[in-house]
Motif scaffolding. Sequence first.
Motif, PDB file in Angstrom:
ATOM      1  N   ASN A  34      42.727  39.290  40.859  1.00  9.96           N
ATOM      2  CA  ASN A  34      41.556  39.397  41.723  1.00  9.96           C
ATOM      3  C   ASN A  34      40.920  38.020  41.887  1.00  9.96           C
ATOM      4  N   VAL A  35      40.500  37.706  43.094  1.00  9.25           N
ATOM      5  CA  VAL A  35      39.626  36.564  43.353  1.00  9.25           C
ATOM      6  C   VAL A  35      38.347  37.192  43.896  1.00  9.25           C
ATOM      7  N   ALA A  36      37.300  37.225  43.060  1.00  8.27           N
ATOM      8  CA  ALA A  36      36.110  38.018  43.382  1.00  8.27           C
ATOM      9  C   ALA A  36      34.865  37.156  43.474  1.00  8.27           C
ATOM     10  N   THR A  37      33.940  37.597  44.312  1.00 14.95           N
ATOM     11  CA  THR A  37      32.612  37.013  44.389  1.00 14.95           C
ATOM     12  C   THR A  37      31.639  38.107  44.820  1.00 14.95           C
ATOM     13  N   PRO A  60      30.324  30.787  43.394  1.00 15.43           N
ATOM     14  CA  PRO A  60      31.762  30.526  43.260  1.00 15.43           C
ATOM     15  C   PRO A  60      32.519  31.797  42.885  1.00 15.43           C
ATOM     16  N   SER A  61      33.772  31.834  43.280  1.00 15.25           N
ATOM     17  CA  SER A  61      34.624  32.977  42.952  1.00 15.25           C
ATOM     18  C   SER A  61      34.987  32.960  41.479  1.00 15.25           C
ATOM     19  N   ARG A  62      35.282  34.132  40.961  1.00 15.96           N
ATOM     20  CA  ARG A  62      35.800  34.236  39.598  1.00 15.96           C
ATOM     21  C   ARG A  62      37.158  34.899  39.685  1.00 15.96           C
ATOM     22  N   ILE A  63      38.044  34.506  38.792  1.00 15.10           N
ATOM     23  CA  ILE A  63      39.382  35.079  38.739  1.00 15.10           C
ATOM     24  C   ILE A  63      39.357  36.245  37.760  1.00 15.10           C
ATOM     25  N   GLY A  64      39.890  37.372  38.190  1.00 14.01           N
ATOM     26  CA  GLY A  64      39.977  38.564  37.349  1.00 14.01           C
ATOM     27  C   GLY A  64      41.338  39.208  37.534  1.00 14.01           C
ATOM     28  N   TYR A  65      41.426  40.476  37.218  1.00 14.37           N
ATOM     29  CA  TYR A  65      42.695  41.186  37.344  1.00 14.37           C
ATOM     30  C   TYR A  65      42.425  42.652  37.642  1.00 14.37           C
ATOM     31  N   HIS A  66      43.481  43.347  38.039  1.00  8.98           N
ATOM     32  CA  HIS A  66      43.429  44.793  38.230  1.00  8.98           C
ATOM     33  C   HIS A  66      44.748  45.379  37.741  1.00  8.98           C
ATOM     34  N   VAL A  67      44.680  46.610  37.237  1.00  7.98           N
ATOM     35  CA  VAL A  67      45.866  47.292  36.732  1.00  7.98           C
ATOM     36  C   VAL A  67      45.625  48.798  36.829  1.00  7.98           C
ATOM     37  N   GLY A  68      46.686  49.542  37.160  1.00  3.55           N
ATOM     38  CA  GLY A  68      46.524  50.992  37.246  1.00  3.55           C
ATOM     39  C   GLY A  68      47.723  51.691  37.849  1.00  3.55           C
ATOM     40  N   GLY A  69      47.487  52.925  38.288  1.00  4.90           N
ATOM     41  CA  GLY A  69      48.538  53.765  38.838  1.00  4.90           C
ATOM     42  C   GLY A  69      48.324  54.058  40.304  1.00  4.90           C
ATOM     43  N   ARG A 105      45.330  42.575  49.502  1.00  2.21           N
ATOM     44  CA  ARG A 105      44.278  43.480  49.956  1.00  2.21           C
ATOM     45  C   ARG A 105      42.922  42.801  49.827  1.00  2.21           C
ATOM     46  N   TYR A 106      42.019  43.127  50.766  1.00  5.67           N
ATOM     47  CA  TYR A 106      40.652  42.623  50.713  1.00  5.67           C
ATOM     48  C   TYR A 106      39.705  43.815  50.628  1.00  5.67           C
ATOM     49  N   ASN A 107      38.859  43.812  49.603  1.00  8.11           N
ATOM     50  CA  ASN A 107      37.842  44.850  49.419  1.00  8.11           C
ATOM     51  C   ASN A 107      36.505  44.287  49.869  1.00  8.11           C
ATOM     52  N   ASN A 137      30.280  43.470  46.461  1.00  4.43           N
ATOM     53  CA  ASN A 137      31.556  42.974  45.951  1.00  4.43           C
ATOM     54  C   ASN A 137      32.438  42.523  47.103  1.00  4.43           C
ATOM     55  N   ARG A 138      33.055  41.377  46.934  1.00  5.25           N
ATOM     56  CA  ARG A 138      34.056  40.840  47.861  1.00  5.25           C
ATOM     57  C   ARG A 138      35.252  40.450  46.996  1.00  5.25           C
ATOM     58  N   VAL A 139      36.377  41.150  47.158  1.00  7.80           N
ATOM     59  CA  VAL A 139      37.505  40.950  46.256  1.00  7.80           C
ATOM     60  C   VAL A 139      38.798  40.822  47.048  1.00  7.80           C
ATOM     61  N   LEU A 140      39.511  39.728  46.827  1.00 13.36           N
ATOM     62  CA  LEU A 140      40.859  39.541  47.346  1.00 13.36           C
ATOM     63  C   LEU A 140      41.818  39.872  46.212  1.00 13.36           C
ATOM     64  N   GLN A 141      42.746  40.792  46.465  1.00 14.99           N
ATOM     65  CA  GLN A 141      43.687  41.233  45.430  1.00 14.99           C
ATOM     66  C   GLN A 141      45.110  40.901  45.836  1.00 14.99           C
ATOM     67  N   LEU A 142      45.847  40.303  44.894  1.00 11.79           N
ATOM     68  CA  LEU A 142      47.276  40.063  45.044  1.00 11.79           C
ATOM     69  C   LEU A 142      47.956  40.941  44.004  1.00 11.79           C
ATOM     70  N   SER A 143      48.912  41.788  44.449  1.00  8.85           N
ATOM     71  CA  SER A 143      49.465  42.812  43.562  1.00  8.85           C
ATOM     72  C   SER A 143      50.985  42.823  43.580  1.00  8.85           C
TER      73      SER A 143
END
Length: 189
Positions: free
Chosen positions: A32-35, A44-53, A156-158, A177-183
């Motif tokens: 995740n690249v979130a702000t 500034p953006s913060r780097i995070g992660y996502h995981v699931g089913g 994906r962009y949230n 929340n503004r989140v760019l996700q690379l999966s």
Amino acid sequence: MRKIFLFSTLIFLVICDSFAQEVEIGLKGGMNVATLGKSELGLPSRIGYHVGGTAEFILTPFISVQTELLYSLQGAAIDRSQNIYLNYHYLNIPLIAKAYFYEDASFEIGIQYGYLLKAVNQTYLGSQTDAINKNDFSMVFGLAYKLNETFIFGIRYNLGITNTSDLDIIYEQRYTNRVLQLSIGLIFQ
């Protein structure tokens, strides 16, 4: 509102399951690249992660509906040099319509409900979590590509709709929340 969304999602998935030609179950995770808020707020953006089913209900060769259950680390950095940051831990449930436009490439659009599991608002005043909204709604837009029958890649962009702060304490602005996700995902047949 949360109960209405979850009940509506459940009913919708039961209907999709009855019309689905096939259901693909899988796991996914990524970065995740979130702000928070608009770019003019300067967080500034913060780097995070996502995981699931994931579960994709294939309705036709060109249309499907996908839902997910994701743990997602979001938030923003306020000032990295002074160790001031916002860490928001969400349980997200997106409901996505997928349109396959070229072989195994698809466009995604949908909505997402997020429930705040934990918030760490670390500032020079200490850790503050009282004024954070527990419920979060977002619009989601993205692209996905099935490499083969096992692997899928996505971006994906949230785009948040709900204000994360109940108090609007900084600049009296909305902090969505503004989140760019690379999966990357693994599909089970």
